[in-house]
Design a protein around this motif. Structure first.
Motif, PDB file in Angstrom:
ATOM      1  N   LEU A   1    -110.495   6.285 -19.998  1.00  0.00           N
ATOM      2  CA  LEU A   1    -109.368   7.264 -20.106  1.00  0.00           C
ATOM      3  C   LEU A   1    -108.128   6.799 -20.482  1.00  0.00           C
ATOM      4  O   LEU A   1    -107.512   5.687 -19.771  1.00  0.00           O
ATOM      5  N   ILE A   2    -107.420   6.816 -21.791  1.00  0.00           N
ATOM      6  CA  ILE A   2    -106.264   6.340 -22.173  1.00  0.00           C
ATOM      7  C   ILE A   2    -105.152   7.312 -22.245  1.00  0.00           C
ATOM      8  O   ILE A   2    -105.430   8.565 -22.772  1.00  0.00           O
ATOM      9  N   LEU A   3    -104.166   7.059 -21.619  1.00  0.00           N
ATOM     10  CA  LEU A   3    -103.122   8.199 -21.434  1.00  0.00           C
ATOM     11  C   LEU A   3    -101.904   7.771 -21.913  1.00  0.00           C
ATOM     12  O   LEU A   3    -101.378   6.644 -21.717  1.00  0.00           O
ATOM     13  N   ASP A   4    -101.159   8.680 -22.538  1.00  0.00           N
ATOM     14  CA  ASP A   4    -100.014   8.181 -23.094  1.00  0.00           C
ATOM     15  C   ASP A   4     -98.902   8.526 -22.041  1.00  0.00           C
ATOM     16  O   ASP A   4     -99.244   9.274 -21.015  1.00  0.00           O
ATOM     17  N   LEU A   5     -97.642   8.174 -22.148  1.00  0.00           N
ATOM     18  CA  LEU A   5     -96.673   8.467 -21.004  1.00  0.00           C
ATOM     19  C   LEU A   5     -95.720   9.474 -21.402  1.00  0.00           C
ATOM     20  O   LEU A   5     -95.865  10.703 -20.727  1.00  0.00           O
ATOM     21  N   ASP A   6     -94.856   9.408 -22.447  1.00  0.00           N
ATOM     22  CA  ASP A   6     -93.669  10.291 -22.602  1.00  0.00           C
ATOM     23  C   ASP A   6     -94.214  11.724 -23.132  1.00  0.00           C
ATOM     24  O   ASP A   6     -94.983  11.713 -24.024  1.00  0.00           O
ATOM     25  N   GLU A   7     -93.709  12.626 -22.415  1.00  0.00           N
ATOM     26  CA  GLU A   7     -94.006  14.203 -22.795  1.00  0.00           C
ATOM     27  C   GLU A   7     -95.632  14.294 -22.449  1.00  0.00           C
ATOM     28  O   GLU A   7     -96.025  15.361 -22.925  1.00  0.00           O
ATOM     29  N   THR A   8     -96.358  13.335 -21.761  1.00  0.00           N
ATOM     30  CA  THR A   8     -97.810  13.618 -21.441  1.00  0.00           C
ATOM     31  C   THR A   8     -97.868  13.502 -19.902  1.00  0.00           C
ATOM     32  O   THR A   8     -98.316  14.482 -19.345  1.00  0.00           O
ATOM     33  N   LEU A   9     -97.298  12.477 -19.287  1.00  0.00           N
ATOM     34  CA  LEU A   9     -97.093  12.348 -17.920  1.00  0.00           C
ATOM     35  C   LEU A   9     -95.885  12.606 -17.416  1.00  0.00           C
ATOM     36  O   LEU A   9     -95.903  13.042 -16.312  1.00  0.00           O
ATOM     37  N   ILE A  10     -94.750  12.233 -17.876  1.00  0.00           N
ATOM     38  CA  ILE A  10     -93.554  12.091 -17.720  1.00  0.00           C
ATOM     39  C   ILE A  10     -92.603  12.486 -18.864  1.00  0.00           C
ATOM     40  O   ILE A  10     -93.114  12.815 -19.785  1.00  0.00           O
ATOM     41  N   HIS A  11     -91.384  12.860 -18.605  1.00  0.00           N
ATOM     42  CA  HIS A  11     -90.172  13.001 -19.377  1.00  0.00           C
ATOM     43  C   HIS A  11     -88.993  12.209 -19.148  1.00  0.00           C
ATOM     44  O   HIS A  11     -88.560  12.530 -17.835  1.00  0.00           O
ATOM     45  N   SER A  12     -88.775  11.343 -19.979  1.00  0.00           N
ATOM     46  CA  SER A  12     -87.418  10.756 -19.733  1.00  0.00           C
ATOM     47  C   SER A  12     -86.385  11.770 -20.127  1.00  0.00           C
ATOM     48  O   SER A  12     -86.238  12.224 -21.332  1.00  0.00           O
ATOM     49  N   CYS A  13     -85.176  11.920 -19.164  1.00  0.00           N
ATOM     50  CA  CYS A  13     -84.364  12.824 -19.342  1.00  0.00           C
ATOM     51  C   CYS A  13     -83.127  12.173 -20.179  1.00  0.00           C
ATOM     52  O   CYS A  13     -82.498  10.863 -20.124  1.00  0.00           O
ATOM     53  N   THR A  14     -82.540  13.023 -21.059  1.00  0.00           N
ATOM     54  CA  THR A  14     -81.248  12.652 -21.634  1.00  0.00           C
ATOM     55  C   THR A  14     -80.188  12.719 -20.518  1.00  0.00           C
ATOM     56  O   THR A  14     -80.292  13.120 -19.517  1.00  0.00           O
ATOM     57  N   SER A  15     -78.924  12.316 -21.098  1.00  0.00           N
ATOM     58  CA  SER A  15     -77.690  12.267 -20.069  1.00  0.00           C
ATOM     59  C   SER A  15     -77.423  13.727 -19.557  1.00  0.00           C
ATOM     60  O   SER A  15     -76.842  13.881 -18.650  1.00  0.00           O
ATOM     61  N   LYS A  16     -77.760  14.726 -20.681  1.00  0.00           N
ATOM     62  CA  LYS A  16     -77.210  16.086 -20.236  1.00  0.00           C
ATOM     63  C   LYS A  16     -78.447  16.953 -19.290  1.00  0.00           C
ATOM     64  O   LYS A  16     -78.248  17.888 -18.747  1.00  0.00           O
ATOM     65  N   GLU A  17     -79.328  16.136 -19.261  1.00  0.00           N
ATOM     66  CA  GLU A  17     -80.561  16.721 -18.413  1.00  0.00           C
ATOM     67  C   GLU A  17     -80.772  16.219 -16.870  1.00  0.00           C
ATOM     68  O   GLU A  17     -80.332  15.224 -16.685  1.00  0.00           O
TER      69      GLU A  17
END
Ligand SMILES: [Mg+2]
Length: 321
Positions: free
Chosen positions: A147-163
């Motif tokens: 099982l191959i898993l992507d990271l961004d927007e699949t398992l986690i979300h990296s926040c912008t400075s405004k989030e």
């Protein structure tokens, strides 16, 4: 006993150093690719400007039908409310039990773009180039699927400075990471590590990926390794493609990839699950319900047959909204 995580971060596959090394796109029309595709995602970008028929939202509005029953209140006929989502030909692309019309249609639209781009524009790399990129992976169990898993927007979300972020941590090189973790991630990894040998494949940098994977798998007993941007194939217009054939001596019938960007697994569409992209919805259920799907898939002889029958991604190409 805790297994030692094996990373592939030191494999120096120099991709995209010259135009010759990049996998070319087959232009649909002379100006089509540059004009139709534009990066708008944190890692590889979603082909966002493929020509699409404008959405006709009215087609999916809840409709009320007059009851055939003669029973009525105060002269007003009873109405039956149809479950239009359940009837939608691509409802299966969202695994959670609840969704909105807007979310479903947006996800179908993005997925259609990715499928169309992959089917009509992506040209695979040469055998020689592919061989140069292949890596041996440390499989513990030849019978267990991968099982191959992507990271961004699949398992986690990296926040912008405004989030606002749930988690903050520093990478080994001092970079501050602020991110959110998708609901049910721990449950997802816990359940599926029994059925699969799990790897991460991200188009992001090694240091970023290592820090995040250390956080989501602190005991290093769920995720066996990490593929990063260096392992992607870069198209001439800057998209990073995760070609599953870089896993040397692994039969494609045994690999599934989960990624929010469909074009990321464009060379092996039938191996992929285009998960709904996630940023901060605390009520998101995709990982929870995807567990059931993946456990069923793990029992199949060929995961591509299972995905083809269940997801029907190729049918999206001709689907008109
Ligand atoms: Mg992603």
């Amino acid at each position: 006993m805790i297994k030692k995580k094996i990373t592939f971060l030191n494999k120096k596959y120099q991709l995209g150093q010259s135009e010759d090394e990049k996998t070319p796109d087959t232009a649909l029309t002379p100006l089509s690719i540059k004009e139709q595709l534009q990066s708008d995602d944190s890692d590889t970008g979603t082909p966002s400007k493929m020509a699409l028929t404008p959405l006709k939202m009215s087609k999916f509005k809840i409709q009320h039908e007059k009851s055939k029953s003669s029973f009525a209140h105060g002269g007003r006929a009873l109405v039956n409310r149809r479950d239009i989502f359940a009837e939608h030909p691509f409802r299966q692309l969202i695994f959670g039990q609840r969704t909105t019309q807007e979310t479903l249609l947006k996800h179908i639209e993005y997925t259609k773009r990715g499928v169309t781009y992959a089917a009509k524009s992506l040209k695979p790399p040469s055998e020689k180039f592919l061989q140069q990129k292949q890596v041996d992976i440390p499989l513990k169990d030849k019978e267990k699927k991968i099982l191959i898993l992507d990271l961004d927007e699949t398992l986690i979300h990296s926040c912008t400075s405004k989030e606002k972020s749930q988690v903050q941590l520093k990478t080994e090189d001092g970079q501050l990471l602020r991110f959110n973790v998708r609901p049910y991630l721990a449950y997802f990894l816990d359940c599926l590590s029994t059925f699969y040998q799990i790897f991460i494949f991200t188009a992001s940098s090694p240091s970023y990926a290592l820090a995040l994977v250390d956080y989501i798998d602190p005991l290093e007993d769920k995720i066996l390794g990490i593929f990063t941007r260096n392992h992607c194939l870069e198209t001439k217009n800057g998209y990073f493609i995760k070609d599953l054939r870089i896993l040397r001596d692994v039969d494609l019938k045994n690999i599934i990839i989960v990624d929010n960007l469909t074009h990321s697994f464009g060379f092996q569409l039938e191996n992929g699950i285009p998960i709904l992209e996630w940023t901060d919805d605390e009520k998101d259920q995709e990982l929870k319900y995807l567990v059931d799907y993946l456990i069923e898939a793990s029992q199949c002889e060929d995961v591509r047959d299972f995905n083809r029958e269940k997801l029907k991604l190729h049918d999206l190409i001709d689907y008109i909204f």
